[in-house]
Design a protein around this motif. Structure first.
Motif, short mmCIF file in Angstrom:
data_model
loop_
_atom_site.label_atom_id
_atom_site.label_comp_id
_atom_site.label_asym_id
_atom_site.label_seq_id
_atom_site.Cartn_x
_atom_site.Cartn_y
_atom_site.Cartn_z
N VAL A 71 46.26 36.22 42.03
CA VAL A 71 45.28 36.21 43.11
C VAL A 71 45.52 37.39 44.04
O VAL A 71 44.60 38.15 44.35
N ALA A 72 46.77 37.54 44.43
CA ALA A 72 47.11 38.64 45.32
C ALA A 72 46.66 39.95 44.69
O ALA A 72 46.02 40.79 45.33
N ALA A 73 46.97 40.08 43.41
CA ALA A 73 46.61 41.31 42.71
C ALA A 73 45.10 41.51 42.71
O ALA A 73 44.60 42.57 43.05
N SER A 74 44.42 40.42 42.36
CA SER A 74 42.99 40.55 42.17
C SER A 74 42.26 40.76 43.50
O SER A 74 41.31 41.53 43.59
N TYR A 76 40.52 31.13 42.26
CA TYR A 76 40.97 29.83 42.74
C TYR A 76 41.94 29.19 41.75
O TYR A 76 42.88 28.52 42.14
N PHE A 77 41.67 29.42 40.47
CA PHE A 77 42.52 28.79 39.45
C PHE A 77 43.65 29.68 38.97
O PHE A 77 44.44 29.30 38.13
N ALA A 78 43.68 30.88 39.53
CA ALA A 78 44.71 31.81 39.07
C ALA A 78 46.02 31.57 39.79
O ALA A 78 46.07 30.88 40.81
N GLU A 79 47.10 32.14 39.24
CA GLU A 79 48.40 32.01 39.91
C GLU A 79 48.45 32.93 41.12
O GLU A 79 47.71 33.91 41.20
N ASP A 80 49.37 32.59 42.04
CA ASP A 80 49.45 33.33 43.30
C ASP A 80 49.50 34.84 43.12
O ASP A 80 48.80 35.59 43.78
N VAL A 81 50.37 35.25 42.21
CA VAL A 81 50.57 36.69 42.03
C VAL A 81 49.27 37.35 41.56
O VAL A 81 48.87 38.40 42.05
N GLY A 109 33.68 41.25 36.15
CA GLY A 109 34.13 41.54 34.78
C GLY A 109 35.59 41.96 34.77
O GLY A 109 36.39 41.48 33.96
N ALA A 110 35.93 42.82 35.71
CA ALA A 110 37.31 43.32 35.76
C ALA A 110 38.28 42.19 36.15
O ALA A 110 39.35 42.04 35.55
N SER A 111 37.89 41.36 37.14
CA SER A 111 38.74 40.23 37.54
C SER A 111 38.95 39.28 36.36
O SER A 111 40.05 38.78 36.14
N PHE A 112 37.87 39.05 35.64
CA PHE A 112 37.94 38.18 34.47
C PHE A 112 38.96 38.72 33.47
O PHE A 112 39.81 37.98 32.96
N ALA A 113 38.88 40.01 33.24
CA ALA A 113 39.81 40.62 32.28
C ALA A 113 41.25 40.49 32.78
O ALA A 113 42.15 40.19 32.01
N ILE A 114 41.45 40.68 34.08
CA ILE A 114 42.81 40.65 34.63
C ILE A 114 43.37 39.22 34.64
O ILE A 114 44.47 38.97 34.14
N ILE A 115 42.57 38.29 35.16
CA ILE A 115 43.10 36.95 35.36
C ILE A 115 43.01 36.10 34.10
O ILE A 115 43.98 35.50 33.65
N VAL A 116 41.82 36.05 33.50
CA VAL A 116 41.62 35.15 32.36
C VAL A 116 42.19 35.74 31.07
O VAL A 116 42.90 35.09 30.32
N TYR A 150 41.46 49.30 28.84
CA TYR A 150 40.20 49.13 28.12
C TYR A 150 39.56 47.76 28.27
O TYR A 150 38.35 47.69 28.51
N PRO A 151 40.31 46.66 28.17
CA PRO A 151 39.65 45.35 28.37
C PRO A 151 39.02 45.27 29.77
O PRO A 151 37.93 44.74 29.93
N VAL A 152 39.71 45.83 30.77
CA VAL A 152 39.19 45.78 32.14
C VAL A 152 37.88 46.57 32.23
O VAL A 152 36.88 46.08 32.76
#
Lengths: 354, 252
Positions: free
Chosen positions: A195-198, A188-193, A111-118, A137-139
């Protein structure tokens, strides 16, 4: 005769209270040892004088900006996980369950990754201390939805006829795998930065505790603890089974729902800010039971303190092993927790066959 | 206190498990529900305990519909011993003490401890007080469960095959103890029993259940070889023994 019995019960309770006090004392000792350890050398005396506001400069900055938030983060996260594991094991009547083994943590992480990346919720920026996630809050909300999803599935599986303890745990493993796959998918579909963050963020790491997120974590952990403590007599009674609980005036289903909701909330808030920290919630109640037995009025506070103690000690270890570098604490808890989980599995098999 | 069962019908889907059950009981009476497996005995007991809600009809306590009494209110009146109990690792004392739940908010009072102690003594469990209920015999465990229901201080005591796991000596001890408690504390006690002779010896009222319907209800006078043939399909002879009817199973 009744006089003697009152003494019997009194001494039983006294013993449990003593155990709790000793645990608190041990925790207090490590609380200060924690503050005195780290790459910047200091001793307990200067820790005291810094806390009392008598010292300023580097030591004061290190304590107030780094070590104290870190210590509070470990204390709160350990407490929340110990608490969640304890009440989950109670309502599911299953010694193998915990926020991690049921997939609550992984649901929250997705859920948190989704909020951060998507959703782009967590605008990341790099600081000296690592990565800080803004717009909480979204996270938090997405993490909560993720862990709610996990616990709902667990609820459905555990209410199926003939669902053994192992079936419930296997369902938890399936849910974990599912959410881990989803997390990797969006990474996989996220940008490098991102991904690193997540990826960095998914590691359970107490270093992510800051003065900004600690109050929020504290609110849910302390609130959940206090509420569940008031329900401890109900939790004691539902161990007799739903029918008997009902004739003793307790709606087991409603208590179970409350426990699911609260543990999902506590787990998701911890996971949103600190990442996945495995096995603390599994182990803490087992150690607690050795000391105070099944009485939830004592087991809940004792498991909570033990959870804190485990995480504080693990984080000290995480800071020592490759000093001056710091390991994410999730690695330490998994390293010790996984063998313990295996031991429980084997023991539970024995119990099933005897 | 008076318990009145009016037109109770219960079913999970279409086939009725209980079909228009009516009877009433008063304080001090012990009822034995008798019937073959699957006749609805346990279901009837669960409806009386308000664990299950009847589809039609109602149970009245002194004229008050059970369905309208709060859960905690009912818990102060009705004690229930299920057919099979799940155990967990707790001491005998704490297990019996948990029967005080309806009377306890958070703090356990001196009174709760005294009642628990009294029940433990009466049930002959004093020497096991600090032992885990997982480490006592099946018979002792069953006594703990009955003790828990008594610690509840109920006015209505419902027991589903409470004597099954006890040896002969303990069966008689337990049955006479429950019967004594019923008379002294003016309880209404309802047993589900398989042993007709135990039932005959320790209860005042009998209810024969077959396929969810009452075949007979009343005192010892209703016990006959005909009714037992009708309900259980077994040929018996009724003898008189120590002023009480005794059922003997005939061969062939």
């Amino acid at each position: 005769m009744s006089h003697i019995s009152y003494d019997f019960y009194e001494s039983l309770i006294k013993r449990k209270k003593r155990v709790f006090s000793i645990l608190l004392l041990i925790f207090a000792v490590f609380f200060f040892i924690f503050l005195a350890t780290g790459s910047y050398r200091t001793d307990i005396l200067s820790v005291f004088s810094t806390i009392l506001g008598k010292e300023h400069g580097t030591i004061s900055h290190i304590l107030w900006q780094i070590r104290i938030p870190r210590l509070l983060g470990a204390t709160l996260a350990g407490a929340g996980l110990g608490l969640s594991g304890c009440v989950l094991q109670n309502v599911l009547k299953n010694p193998l369950v915990s926020p991690f083994t049921l997939g609550l943590s992984q649901g929250a992480a997705f859920g948190a990754s989704f909020a951060i990346i998507v959703l782009g919720a967590g605008l990341q920026h790099k600081t000296g201390e690592g990565i800080t996630v803004f717009s909480y809050y979204p996270v938090v909300i997405c993490a909560f939805i993720g862990s709610l999803f996990s616990i709902s599935l667990i609820f459905v599986v555990s209410s199926l006829k003939g669902a053994t303890r192992e079936v419930v745990v296997l369902a938890g493993i399936a849910i974990s795998a599912f959410f881990s796959a989803l997390t990797m998918f969006i990474q996989y579909f996220a940008e490098d930065v991102q991904v690193a963050a997540s990826v960095f963020w998914t590691f359970g790491d107490i270093g992510k505790a800051t003065w900004k997120n600690i109050p929020l974590i504290a609110f849910f952990v302390v609130g959940g603890f206090l509420y569940l403590l008031t329900r401890s007599n109900d939790l004691n009674v539902i161990k007799w089974g739903d029918d008997v609980a009902k004739t003793l005036g307790v709606k087991a289903k409603s208590i179970r729902m409350q426990v699911f909701l609260i543990t999902a909330m506590v787990t998701s808030i911890i996971t949103s800010f600190l990442g996945i920290i495995a096995f603390v919630g599994l182990i803490a109640p087992h150690i607690g039971r050795l000391f105070v037995g099944e009485d939830e009025r004592f087991l809940i506070p004792v498991s909570t303190v033990i959870g804190s103690l485990i995480l504080v000690l693990s984080d000290m270890l995480a800071r020592k092993i490759i000093a001056p570098n710091v390991l994410p604490v999730g690695i330490i808890t998994s390293f010790f927790g996984a063998p313990f989980f295996l031991y429980l599995l084997v023991r539970s098999r024995d119990a099933n066959h005897s | 206190m008076r318990i009145t069962v009016k037109g109770i019908t219960f079913s999970y889907n279409s086939a009725p498990i209980l079909d228009n059950v009516n009877f009433s009981l008063e304080s001090g009476q012990i009822l034995s529900i008798l019937g073959p497996n699957g006749s609805g005995k346990t279901t009837l007991l669960k409806v009386l305990a308000s664990i299950l809600s009847p589809k039609n009809g109602a149970v009245f306590l002194d004229g008050k519909n059970l369905a309208e009494i709060s859960l905690s209110g009912k818990a102060k009146i009705i004690g229930y011993v299920p057919q099979r109990s799940e155990g967990f690792n707790t001491s005998v004392f704490e297990a019996v003490l948990s029967g005080r739940k309806p009377h306890v908010h958070f703090r356990i009072k001196k009174e709760d401890i005294q009642i628990t102690e009294r029940v433990i003594n009466v049930m002959g469990l004093s020497h096991l007080k600090s032992k885990s209920i997982m480490r006592i015999s099946g018979g002792e465990f069953q006594k703990v469960i009955i003790a828990r229901a008594l610690a509840q201080n109920p006015k209505v005591l419902l027991l589903d095959e409470p004597l099954t796991y006890l040896d002969i000596k303990n069966q008689f001890e337990m049955a006479s103890l429950i019967s004594k408690a019923t008379k002294e504390l003016h309880l209404i006690t309802v047993f589900v029993l398989h042993d007709i002779n135990l039932a005959l010896r320790y209860s005042d009222v009998f209810l024969f259940l077959k396929e969810g319907r009452i075949e007979a209800f009343g005192g010892k006078e209703i016990i006959s070889s005909e009714i037992i043939m009708k309900v259980f399909g077994i040929d018996v002879e009724i003898k008189e023994m120590m002023g009480s009817p005794y059922v003997l199973i005939k061969n062939g």
